[in-house]
Design a protein around this motif. Structure first.
Motif, short mmCIF file in Angstrom:
data_model
loop_
_atom_site.label_atom_id
_atom_site.label_comp_id
_atom_site.label_asym_id
_atom_site.label_seq_id
_atom_site.Cartn_x
_atom_site.Cartn_y
_atom_site.Cartn_z
N VAL A 217 0.71 -1.49 0.17
CA VAL A 217 0.27 -0.51 -0.03
C VAL A 217 0.91 1.61 0.24
CG1 VAL A 217 -2.60 -0.80 0.76
CG2 VAL A 217 -0.60 -0.19 2.14
N GLY A 218 1.96 1.52 0.56
CA GLY A 218 2.75 1.85 1.22
C GLY A 218 3.58 2.61 -0.49
N MET A 219 3.46 1.52 -1.47
CA MET A 219 4.01 1.95 -2.59
C MET A 219 2.75 2.35 -3.40
SD MET A 219 7.29 1.94 -3.01
CE MET A 219 8.42 0.79 -3.66
N GLN A 220 1.90 1.68 -3.83
CA GLN A 220 0.30 2.37 -4.46
C GLN A 220 0.71 3.76 -3.61
OE1 GLN A 220 -2.26 -0.41 -4.15
NE2 GLN A 220 -1.64 -2.01 -4.51
N GLN A 221 0.42 3.99 -2.72
CA GLN A 221 0.33 5.02 -2.85
C GLN A 221 1.19 6.41 -2.85
OE1 GLN A 221 0.72 6.81 1.23
NE2 GLN A 221 -1.27 7.41 1.54
N ARG A 222 2.58 6.11 -3.50
CA ARG A 222 3.19 6.90 -3.78
C ARG A 222 2.81 7.19 -5.15
NH1 ARG A 222 9.48 5.35 -3.06
NH2 ARG A 222 9.39 5.77 -0.67
N ILE A 223 2.46 5.64 -6.04
CA ILE A 223 2.51 5.69 -7.67
C ILE A 223 1.04 7.43 -7.80
CG2 ILE A 223 1.33 4.39 -9.41
CD1 ILE A 223 1.43 2.07 -8.16
N GLU A 224 0.41 7.10 -6.42
CA GLU A 224 -0.85 8.16 -6.68
C GLU A 224 -0.70 9.62 -6.53
OE1 GLU A 224 -3.99 8.08 -7.89
OE2 GLU A 224 -4.94 6.36 -6.70
N ILE A 225 0.75 9.82 -5.64
CA ILE A 225 1.43 11.33 -5.18
C ILE A 225 1.98 11.72 -6.42
CG2 ILE A 225 3.16 12.15 -4.67
CD1 ILE A 225 2.15 10.69 -2.01
N ILE A 226 3.14 10.53 -7.21
CA ILE A 226 3.74 11.10 -8.74
C ILE A 226 2.49 11.06 -9.82
CG2 ILE A 226 5.06 9.80 -10.36
CD1 ILE A 226 6.97 8.65 -8.14
N LYS A 227 1.46 10.61 -9.79
CA LYS A 227 0.38 11.10 -11.22
C LYS A 227 -0.04 12.13 -10.74
CE LYS A 227 -3.42 8.18 -10.92
NZ LYS A 227 -4.69 7.17 -10.51
N LEU A 228 -0.20 12.94 -9.51
CA LEU A 228 -0.43 14.16 -9.46
C LEU A 228 0.92 14.84 -9.94
CD1 LEU A 228 -1.95 14.78 -5.83
CD2 LEU A 228 -2.80 13.60 -7.92
N LEU A 229 2.07 14.76 -9.81
CA LEU A 229 2.49 15.32 -9.94
C LEU A 229 3.35 15.03 -11.58
CD1 LEU A 229 6.03 14.71 -7.05
CD2 LEU A 229 4.67 16.42 -7.15
N TYR A 230 2.97 14.00 -12.55
CA TYR A 230 2.77 13.92 -13.63
C TYR A 230 2.15 15.02 -14.49
CZ TYR A 230 2.78 11.88 -18.34
OH TYR A 230 3.18 11.03 -19.23
#
Lengths: 289, 344, 481
Positions: free
Chosen positions: C153-166
């Motif tokens: 889950v920690g990694m998945q949340q990181r994906i979500e944050i990078i999605k926004l930055l992207y």
């Protein structure tokens, strides 16, 4: 069985698999986008009717196939309208679409050709000879490439797996599903076309005879993947071809095998295949929601 | 709008919409929609005979409607009522032919029992496959319909064939099996078999209201996982649902075999099994609703039966189109919201 | 954070003015006013159902407000879809991650904004280069080609944050981001959020955990009953102040739980994990979700024990049936509901309604009617129905064992207090209670013994008061002593 007989059986397997193949691909596009497509049967049926009618009028199988695809897409549009914006239960609405197709094809037949049992017989020049087989194989390959490497393909996959994610990414899920269902209708319509202007030489009443559902079974058996689903279509096609060959065959003692037992073979095989298939895990997660 | 009024009004509006759309399609052929509608009504209710025929068509629809509803309550979609009914009718005829010595009233009871058993068996197969193997019951029941047609055809043509008949039909059942039609409806074959439908409707209502099995079956349909967590044997409920559904559908051929033709005729059904889907949905799975919906579709069936004679182009296939459109408009829950323009 | 005199003249990053939203007849948001300074971390707190998520969904274009205005960086905006909000630089990490498990990290990130070649072909090379650049800048690395389902889950949340930055988001909305994280992962997330703020991003943090608000945010806005009821600078407030605002009355955050009167025989033994629950004690299982709790629960015996399921909608209720049917679910063959008549199990509807009326009174279930569908009850009332059902197994007597999984998830404070009080009460009366919760505070407050589960094993055991949050969190994150 001699070599030439085996070859012949192989050839007819390829031929009778073609309608299933198109319909299964249609089901695949729709279900990948999250819309269950029980309506394949009806979409095929109107496709078959429209193709035979158009080929009869224009004298060209290509125009016939175009007509079949457009009719399939049009009826799929009705289906999409009831299940996407109006949120009808997909299995229920799909069943209604099948009934609609079963009723409207003879009625239109009566209007256009004064017959509820079918369309006029087509000359060889207005029929396909082998083209649908090759088109079918090409569409499988194209479909695979499309979902894997293009953005619209990516959207379709997400629409069926996590539509909220697609929505949150700013892509309209409803629009993606609309397109997927329309494409599905066109493909099923092409499947119907290859039934009426490729395998047969006219449309006849209820000629799909459950093939839409077999295509769906092939899709499930193929775990919602295009190539395995295509192979499953070949399997069903083989038993259909075998059924045609076995008719008129006798038991060892000379008594003929009742034709009814032979005719139900493809249906029985479909049940056995589905009964042997275990596990739902490979279905798109948002299917039917 | 108050709740109860809305619940009653919505199906009516949906039916009206479906019929209007269907008549519009029918009018494409050149006949006026008004003429078609008049022909429909006249043919369905024009005389005692016509009304009797409407009732005759309604009786099997109550049963197939109940059958589909039984599946739906357990969360299963039984599209196999057509085949279950066909085999039920065949079984009733087979008993009537095979055991001619049974006295009345035991004879018709025996035929009814055989019909139930045959239908139940045909329903139990997809039920078992669904419960044990998780197989897709929609596809399986459709395939079972085709196989049932093959089986019925074989028995009709090879085993019970009427010796001098040109048609695909069995020979007649013994006289003790026949349930005679009410005289009131002239020649229409409406008989006590109609009451059978009503009794079964009442029985299913009691089953759901009063028995634990009925409660469990509905719980499985409402939330399969919660039912499993609560210790309910989900597979058993599913098997039970489709077995009952099959048995009830199996009875739908009784009016035909024991009252109308006295034999099994291939193709006697105008699609009662599929019409049962429309009946169950429109009737909202309740006994009273199903009876009302069955009357509506019975009237449609009778009303369209002679459209070829009453109109220039329209054929009886209109019946199926009207049913389909009614199902579509009834099932489109979102229609009202959509019309109010609350689109997101 | 550096402060300069210009800031007071700078427009707010986000301003909501008089926002209103109703669903059917139910008003979810009324007259919302919210001002968020650019480059700050702004916490939005409130109970479940206070209208926080609804407000944020309107800000993100997923819902359309019925009335009111949204201003972004001093400009009035109207969204037709999230796409408009995304273009304006707003991004949201949802509570339930917006990810598709079978597809790759890269596909999940670029969805909706794919770099493309001719014919809609996705330019994976360009996408990867952009991601590498982002990950270097914000120190967030990820395995781009992995299937998302294979990541934690920690990694998945990181994906979500990078999605926004992207997507070049400058305003980041995070909805309950710590609900699924270990304390250590939470700490790491906070470091990342502070870094983002210092890079000039504006962060809106939706949460109900006051501790996190105080630790991380610059300002706080409190929601209650669909309205904004207060706004504070974090440095000027404290937990009691915020809690009072949230609930609308004084709440006792630290209820004292007396030690159990006496321990009895073991009522549950789980040899695979090496623990037992004895009559008269509460054993709490602490752990991040997905570490074997579901497997543990699935393996427990049912029938004799009361059982509060993890996910009441999926596992506990018949949502579209009258609530009294959910109330007897699993007990339909027990007296007084079911009895045999001529070999057939009959259901006594009158007895069900009588018993339900009694339970509804005792647990204050609203509305009282047994005819309303379970779906139409609030989360708290639904949970009370399940509690009433599981507690009254044998003629109103509490069961020997009560298993409560996430008993207060998505439940309002009133129901939480009632449920906690009942759990302590039955413990005092001799019931053994197994509490499985990912809310560490809840486990610590109620449990007489705390077991920490990680990777399907019990990795640490503590008595009440023996360990603090950091110590337990260390084991929850897989730390080895």
């Amino acid at each position: 069985m001699t070599g030439s007989e085996i070859l012949e059986l192989g050839g007819s397997t390829a031929r009778v698999s073609t309608p299933l193949l198109f319909a299964a691909l249609g089901g695949w596009v729709s279900e990948r986008s999250g819309v269950i497509n029980i309506a394949l049967e009806g979409l095929m049926l109107v496709g078959a009717f429209a193709a035979a009618s158009c080929a009869h009028v224009t004298g060209s199988p290509w125009m016939g196939a175009l007509g079949g695809m457009m009719a399939g897409a049009a009826l799929a549009g009705v289906y999409a309208f009831t299940v996407i914006p109006l949120r009808a239960n997909q299995v229920v609405a799909g069943t209604a679409i099948n009934m609609l197709a079963a009723g409207i094809t003879p009625l239109l037949g009566a209007y256009l050709f004064d017959s509820t049992s079918g369309t006029p017989s087509l000359p060889a020049s207005a029929r396909f000879h082998s083209a649908p087989i090759w088109i079918g194989v090409a569409v499988v390959g194209l479909g695979w490439v499309w979902t894997r490497y293009t953005r619209t393909g990516l959207w379709v996959r997400f629409a069926g797996e996590n539509p909220e994610a697609l929505d949150a990414a700013g892509v309209r899920v409803a629009r993606v599903r609309w397109v997927a269902v329309l494409v599905s209708g066109a493909l099923a319509g092409m499947g119907g076309s290859s039934l009426s202007i490729f395998l047969a030489s006219s449309f006849s009443r209820d000629m799909t005879a459950g093939r839409g559902f077999m295509a769906l079974a092939a899709l499930i058996f193929g775990k919602w993947k295009p190539v395995p689903a295509a192979l499953a279509c070949l399997l069903f096609g083989f038993f259909d071809a075998l059924q045609i060959r076995l008719q008129g065959l006798s038991f060892g003692n000379g008594l003929p095998i009742p034709v009814q037992f032979i005719q139900v073979l493809p249906y029985a095989v479909t049940i056995l295949v589905l009964a042997g298939f275990v596990g739902k895990s490979s279905a798109p997660k948002a299917l039917g929601m | 709008m108050s709740g109860i009024l809305k619940r009653l009004l919505q199906p009516f509006l949906a039916v009206a919409l479906g019929l209007a759309l269907g008549l519009g399609i029918a009018a494409l052929g050149g006949d006026s929609a008004w003429v078609i509608l008049k022909a429909l009504l006249n043919s369905a209710f024009g005389s005692r005979y016509d009304f009797g025929m409407t009732l005759f068509y309604s009786a099997p629809l109550v049963l197939t409607g109940l059958s589909v509803a039984m599946g739906l309550e357990a969360g299963l979609f039984n599209i196999g009522a057509e085949g279950q009914m066909g085999l039920g009718a065949l079984a009733a005829a087979a008993v009537g032919i095979g055991f001619p010595g049974v006295p009345w009233p035991l004879a018709p009871a025996l035929a009814v029992f055989a019909a139930f058993l045959a239908g139940a068996t045909w329903g139990a197969i997809p039920g078992w496959l669904r419960a044990k193997r998780g197989s897709h019951e929609v596809i399986i029941t459709i395939m079972m319909n085709f196989i049932a047609a093959g089986v019925a055809s074989y028995f009709t043509l090879y085993v019970f064939k009427a010796p001098h008949s040109q048609n695909s039909e069995t020979s007649s059942v013994a006289a003790a099996y026949l349930i005679h039609p009410f005289a009131f409806f002239m020649d229409a074959p409406v008989s006590a078999a109609l009451l059978l439908s009503l009794v079964i409707a009442g029985g299913t209502a009691l089953f759901f209201r009063r028995t634990v099995a009925g409660y469990e079956l509905r719980a499985v349909g409402a939330n399969e996982m919660a039912a499993r967590f609560a210790g309910i044997d989900v597979g058993r409920s599913q098997l039970l649902a489709l077995t009952f559904a099959g048995g009830i559908a199996g009875l739908a051929g009784i009016p035909e075999v024991l009252s109308a033709s006295g034999r099994f005729r291939m193709g006697f059904s105008p699609g009662y099994g599929f019409m049962g889907i429309a009946v169950a949905l429109l009737g909202r799975r309740r006994a009273m609703g199903i009876i009302a919906a069955a009357l509506l579709f019975g009237a449609l069936q009778k009303g369209t039966a002679y459209l070829e004679l009453d109109t220039q182009h329209v054929t009886r296939d209109l019946s199926q189109i009207l049913q389909a459109l009614v199902i579509l408009s009834v099932s489109a829950d979102g229609l009202w919201r959509w019309l109010k323009n609350d689109r997101l | 954070m550096k402060k300069n005199s210009l800031e007071s003249f700078a427009p707010f990053a986000v301003e909501m003015k008089g926002i209103r939203k109703a669903f059917g007849g139910c008003v979810a948001s009324r007259d919302i006013h919210l001002q968020v300074k650019a480059g700050s971390i702004h916490a939005i707190v409130g109970e479940n159902g206070a209208g926080k998520s609804t407000a944020m969904k309107m800000l993100y274009g997923m819902l359309k407000p019925d009335a009111g205005e949204i201003w972004i960086r001093g400009e009035k905006r109207r969204w037709r879809s999230p796409q408009d909000a995304i273009r304006a630089g707003i991004g949201m990490v949802h509570q339930h991650f917006m990810l598709a498990g079978p597809y790759s990290v890269l596909e999940n990130i670029i969805l909706g904004d794919e770099p493309r070649l001719a014919l809609g072909w996705i330019d994976r090379k360009a996408a990867r280069e952009k991601l590498e650049a982002l990950s270097a800048r914000y120190k967030l690395t990820l395995p781009w080609d992995q299937e998302v389902a294979a990541l934690g889950v920690g990694m998945q949340q990181r994906i979500e944050i990078i999605k926004l930055l992207y997507r070049n988001a400058s305003i980041l909305i995070l909805d309950e981001p710590t609900a699924v994280l270990t304390p250590q992962e939470t700490a790491e997330l906070f470091v990342q959020l502070r870094r983002l703020r210092d890079e000039g991003k504006t962060v809106l943090l939706i949460t109900h955990k006051l501790k996190e608000v105080l630790e991380l945010s610059d300002e706080v806005t409190v929601f209650r009953g669909g309205e904004v009821v207060g706004h504070r600078l974090t440095q000027n407030t404290n937990a009691d102040d915020l809690a009072t605002l949230m609930v609308g009355r004084k709440v006792n955050l630290r209820a004292e739980v007396p030690p159990p009167p006496q321990l009895g025989e073991a009522v549950l033994q789980v040899p695979e994990l090496g623990f037992e629950v004895r009559a008269g004690e509460i054993v709490g299982i602490a752990g991040v979700e997905g570490n074997g709790q579901s497997e543990l629960l699935a393996g427990l015996p049912r029938g004799f024990a009361g059982f509060i399921p993890e996910d009441r909608h999926r596992e506990g209720l018949l949502l579209d049936r009258p609530v009294s049917e959910s109330f007897v679910l699993g007990h339909q063959r027990r007296k007084p509901y079911g009895h045999r008549f001529c070999g057939i199990w009959m259901l006594d509807r009158a007895a069900i309604e009588t018993e339900y009326a009694r339970a509804a009174e005792e647990y204050d279930i609203r509305p009282r009617s047994p005819q309303v569908n379970a779906r139409d009850l609030s989360g708290g009332n639904q949970q009370k129905v399940i509690f009433a059902r599981e507690m009254g197994l044998r003629g109103g007597k509490a069961p020997e064992l009560l298993v409560a999984a996430q008993p207060t998830r998505g439940v309002d404070v009133g129901a939480i207090e009632l449920i906690h009080a009942r759990m302590i009460q039955v413990r005092n009366e001799g019931t053994g209670v197994l509490l499985v919760s990912s809310e560490l505070e809840e486990v610590m407050a109620l449990s007489d013994r705390i077991l920490v589960i990680y990777g399907g094993k019990i990795v640490a055991r503590f008595a009440r008061g023996e360990a603090d949050e950091h110590k337990i969190g260390f084991y929850m994150g897989g730390g080895v002593a």
